[in-house]
Write a protein that holds these residues in place. Sequence first.
Motif, PDB file in Angstrom:
ATOM      1  N   GLN A 150       1.079   6.683  -6.775  1.00 34.20           N
ATOM      2  CA  GLN A 150      -0.020   7.611  -7.045  1.00 34.20           C
ATOM      3  C   GLN A 150       0.412   9.058  -6.820  1.00 34.20           C
ATOM      4  OE1 GLN A 150      -2.871   6.902  -8.461  1.00 34.20           O
ATOM      5  NE2 GLN A 150      -3.629   8.983  -8.354  1.00 34.20           N
TER       6      GLN A 150
ATOM      7  N   GLU B 119       2.102   1.722  -3.498  1.00 29.25           N
ATOM      8  CA  GLU B 119       1.004   2.203  -4.333  1.00 29.25           C
ATOM      9  C   GLU B 119       0.739   3.688  -4.085  1.00 29.25           C
ATOM     10  OE1 GLU B 119      -2.252  -0.401  -3.362  1.00 29.25           O
ATOM     11  OE2 GLU B 119      -1.319  -2.115  -4.366  1.00 29.25           O
TER      12      GLU B 119
ATOM     13  N   LYS C 178       0.838  -1.205   0.000  1.00 29.90           N
ATOM     14  CA  LYS C 178       0.000   0.000   0.000  1.00 29.90           C
ATOM     15  C   LYS C 178       0.872   1.253   0.000  1.00 29.90           C
ATOM     16  CE  LYS C 178      -3.877  -2.114   2.455  1.00 29.90           C
ATOM     17  NZ  LYS C 178      -4.625  -2.125   3.738  1.00 29.90           N
TER      18      LYS C 178
END
Length: 145
Positions: free
Chosen positions: A44, A40, A37
């Motif tokens: 992003q 990620e 996470k």
Amino acid sequence: MAAKQTEQFFDFDVSKYLGDFKVPGVDVETIVASQRKNIEALTQANKLAFEGLQNVVKRQVEILRQAMDEVATVSKNFAEPGTPQDMAAKQAEFAKDAFERALGNARELAEMVAKANTEAFDLLNKRFTQSLDEARDVFSKAAKK
């Protein structure tokens, strides 16, 4: 041979190797999922920053195009005959307008950059907070066992 070593390095499965180290009460899968996470979120945030940069560059091109059009128009106006006083007044008005537009454009671009940075930072900050909460939960569960 070096390419094969690099290829093997990137095929490294962290969860497989961490799973071999059994630490009582620690859920390795949860830790690995948390790190995924994090990656990620970083990806992003980079995407948001890149999109912001693209928008700034696009706007700069628009500003340049407008400036070139204005230069062509002003050049025609200055080519017209007139008294020196009229020409000086035209030049002063043009300089004032150009300065005001330049300040407005600079302000707009600065706001665009700040917005992109804020969006990326907010995303990372949110993920960092979540990551700390996840770590607290993992370790509090481990302490209870």
